[in-house]
Design a protein around this motif. Sequence first.
Motif, short mmCIF file in Angstrom:
data_model
loop_
_atom_site.label_atom_id
_atom_site.label_comp_id
_atom_site.label_asym_id
_atom_site.label_seq_id
_atom_site.Cartn_x
_atom_site.Cartn_y
_atom_site.Cartn_z
N GLU A 229 0.82 -1.21 0.00
CA GLU A 229 0.00 0.00 0.00
C GLU A 229 0.86 1.26 0.00
N PHE A 230 1.95 1.25 0.76
CA PHE A 230 2.79 2.44 0.89
C PHE A 230 4.09 2.34 0.10
N GLY A 231 4.30 1.24 -0.62
CA GLY A 231 5.46 1.11 -1.50
C GLY A 231 6.79 1.04 -0.78
N ILE A 232 6.83 0.32 0.33
CA ILE A 232 8.06 0.21 1.11
C ILE A 232 8.22 -1.21 1.64
N SER A 233 9.46 -1.66 1.67
CA SER A 233 9.79 -2.89 2.40
C SER A 233 10.91 -2.53 3.37
N ILE A 234 10.94 -3.22 4.49
CA ILE A 234 11.90 -2.92 5.55
C ILE A 234 12.47 -4.22 6.07
N THR A 235 13.77 -4.22 6.34
CA THR A 235 14.43 -5.39 6.90
C THR A 235 14.76 -5.11 8.36
N LEU A 236 14.33 -6.03 9.22
CA LEU A 236 14.54 -5.89 10.66
C LEU A 236 15.29 -7.10 11.20
N THR A 237 16.07 -6.89 12.25
CA THR A 237 16.74 -7.98 12.95
C THR A 237 15.78 -8.59 13.96
N ASN A 238 16.27 -9.61 14.67
CA ASN A 238 15.50 -10.23 15.76
C ASN A 238 14.98 -9.21 16.74
N ASP A 239 15.79 -8.18 17.01
CA ASP A 239 15.47 -7.16 18.00
C ASP A 239 14.69 -5.98 17.43
N LEU A 240 14.15 -6.15 16.22
CA LEU A 240 13.40 -5.10 15.52
C LEU A 240 14.26 -3.88 15.18
N ILE A 241 15.56 -4.10 14.98
CA ILE A 241 16.46 -3.03 14.55
C ILE A 241 16.39 -2.95 13.02
N CYS A 242 16.20 -1.76 12.49
CA CYS A 242 16.09 -1.57 11.05
C CYS A 242 17.49 -1.63 10.42
N SER A 243 17.69 -2.61 9.55
CA SER A 243 18.98 -2.74 8.88
C SER A 243 18.94 -2.31 7.42
N GLY A 244 17.75 -2.01 6.91
CA GLY A 244 17.64 -1.55 5.53
C GLY A 244 16.20 -1.41 5.10
N PHE A 245 16.03 -0.75 3.97
CA PHE A 245 14.70 -0.62 3.40
C PHE A 245 14.78 -0.41 1.91
N GLU A 246 13.68 -0.64 1.24
CA GLU A 246 13.55 -0.37 -0.20
C GLU A 246 12.25 0.38 -0.41
N ILE A 247 12.33 1.45 -1.17
CA ILE A 247 11.16 2.28 -1.46
C ILE A 247 10.85 2.19 -2.95
N GLN A 248 9.57 1.94 -3.27
CA GLN A 248 9.13 1.85 -4.66
C GLN A 248 8.20 2.98 -5.07
N LYS A 249 7.75 3.78 -4.12
CA LYS A 249 6.79 4.86 -4.41
C LYS A 249 7.15 6.12 -3.64
N ASN A 250 6.98 7.26 -4.28
CA ASN A 250 6.98 8.56 -3.59
C ASN A 250 8.20 8.84 -2.73
N LEU A 251 9.39 8.51 -3.22
CA LEU A 251 10.62 8.77 -2.47
C LEU A 251 11.20 10.11 -2.89
N TYR A 252 11.46 10.97 -1.89
CA TYR A 252 11.97 12.31 -2.15
C TYR A 252 13.32 12.52 -1.48
N LEU A 253 14.22 13.15 -2.23
CA LEU A 253 15.52 13.58 -1.72
C LEU A 253 15.67 15.04 -2.11
N ASN A 254 15.86 15.89 -1.13
CA ASN A 254 15.97 17.34 -1.39
C ASN A 254 14.78 17.86 -2.19
N ASP A 255 13.58 17.44 -1.82
CA ASP A 255 12.33 17.86 -2.46
C ASP A 255 12.20 17.44 -3.92
#
Length: 134
Positions: free
Chosen positions: A54-80
């Motif tokens: 729905e939001f165009g994102i996947s996120i990779t988490l460790t056992n402890d729910l620490i975010c180790s990475g993500f991939e964005i497929q929709k609506n990603l902005y850098l410097n507007d």
Amino acid sequence: MINKWIWLPNIGVNEFFLNKECSKDLLIKYNFNLAYIDKGLANDELDFEYISNEFGISITLTNDLICSGFEIQKNLYLNDISIIGLPINKFINMMKNININDLTLDLKGDFYQSEKLNALFWIEDNIITSVSCW
């Protein structure tokens, strides 16, 4: 709920921060579903990939729910500037304008990589289709 993902390289996007704990409430808020579990090189190191189509994102988490990475497929902005859907030549010029000069194309031509940004910029038909960060 969210119109765009604001990317802060090497830090995170919106409410998701690299190397920080991700609350279960955020996984619920963005309708994440567990996609798969990766055992990694050692059996005690588990990574969990959650996807929110729905939001165009996947996120990779460790056992402890620490975010180790993500991939964005929709609506990603850098410097507007919207990255997804940007033609590769405009993207390369944009990167040069913000002093990112380490873009390298992989041998198959599937993505550009920036070690400075810890990111892969996936391309198809010379258009950025998604961005993976770690």
